[in-house]
Design a protein around this motif. Structure first.
Motif, PDB file in Angstrom:
ATOM      1  N   LYS A 202      37.838 -97.377  -2.640  1.00 43.15           N
ATOM      2  CA  LYS A 202      36.997 -98.451  -3.172  1.00 43.15           C
ATOM      3  C   LYS A 202      36.869 -98.333  -4.685  1.00 43.15           C
ATOM      4  N   GLU A 206      37.722-101.102  -7.568  1.00 42.37           N
ATOM      5  CA  GLU A 206      36.660-101.567  -8.456  1.00 42.37           C
ATOM      6  C   GLU A 206      37.006-101.345  -9.930  1.00 42.37           C
ATOM      7  N   LYS A 239      39.829-109.440 -10.138  1.00 44.30           N
ATOM      8  CA  LYS A 239      38.440-109.284  -9.714  1.00 44.30           C
ATOM      9  C   LYS A 239      37.784-110.618  -9.362  1.00 44.30           C
TER      10      LYS A 239
END
Length: 258
Positions: A202, A206, A239
């Protein structure tokens, strides 16, 4: 011309093939996160970018020129284990790299040069939030603060490339989140090209603008070391858009990377 070119790079140690057939290019300013099972050559690749190791075959080009085979000021590195000098205060730890650049034999400078270096080092400490701890020794700093100091050490010489090898692995969740935010901000502020090895999938999604997944595609049960890992997936991370392919890899690798 691409900023960094990886051309048919292999890495072997005797008969043990670690990496094979690496072929990709990196543009200036990308933040590449590297994931994959343990032992698949991610840190080896980082060492080759740093200059601690050299390809057994193939070439790595930076701005069209062969990458220096020795670590240099154009590449900064941060490891999981802090690389700090315990007998030096925080400010002195950051100053040392600049002092060695000006005085390789003594590692000390004086007069106006020292004042300028001290100002540069102090500004770097401020950028990582350690201005109030400039006169503290590493042993007086928390784990997160020590890692901030390591980042200041890496960035004070204004490298073109920042290499991070599991930099947050030893931190508690709160400190880890703070460090992720710090690194993201520094990457943008200094216009860095960054590579980060992480086992937190993760975190890779990110922080990164691009995800490189390392794994073996060839296996021989009779000769387990005959084949190396390569980049099996190269994912551009947007994103602002849902990345279904990326989510599949989070689910796949979350339970296998250790």
């Amino acid at each position: 011309m691409s900023y960094l070119q990886i051309r048919n790079v292999w890495k072997t140690y005797d008969d043990n093939v670690i990496l094979e057939k690496l072929n990709f290019t990196i543009e200036k300013g990308e933040f590449c996160t590297l994931i994959g099972p343990s032992g698949c050559g991610k840190s080896t690749f980082l060492r080759m970018l740093l200059g601690q190791d050299t390809p057994s075959r193939g070439t790595i080009l930076l701005e069209g020129e062969p990458l220096s085979s020795e670590p240099g000021s154009d590449r900064g590195v941060v490891f999981q284990k802090y690389t700090l000098f315990p007998h030096l205060r925080a400010l002195e730890n950051v100053m040392l790299g600049l002092e060695m650049e000006h005085s390789p034999l003594l590692g000390k400078v004086f007069g106006s040069t020292r004042r300028r270096i001290k100002e540069e080092a102090m500004a770097m400490l401020e950028s990582v939030g350690l201005e109030q701890s400039a006169l503290k020794y590493p042993s007086e700093l928390s784990g997160g603060m020590q890692q901030r100091l390591s980042i200041a050490q890496a960035l004070v010489k204004k490298p073109k490339i920042l290499l991070l090898d599991e930099p947050f692995g030893a931190l508690d969740p709160g400190s880890r989140a703070d460090m992720q935010e710090l690194v993201r901000g520094l990457w943008k502020t200094y216009g860095l090209t960054a590579f980060m090895v992480t086992h937190d999938v993760k975190e890779a999604f990110e922080l990164g603008t691009r995800l490189l997944v390392f794994d073996k595609v060839r296996h021989d049960p009779q000769a387990p070391n005959a084949y190396g890992a390569t980049v099996v997936n190269d994912i551009k991370l947007d994103k602002n858009k849902r990345n279904n392919k990326g989510e599949e890899y989070v689910e796949k690798y979350e339970t296998t990377i250790s």
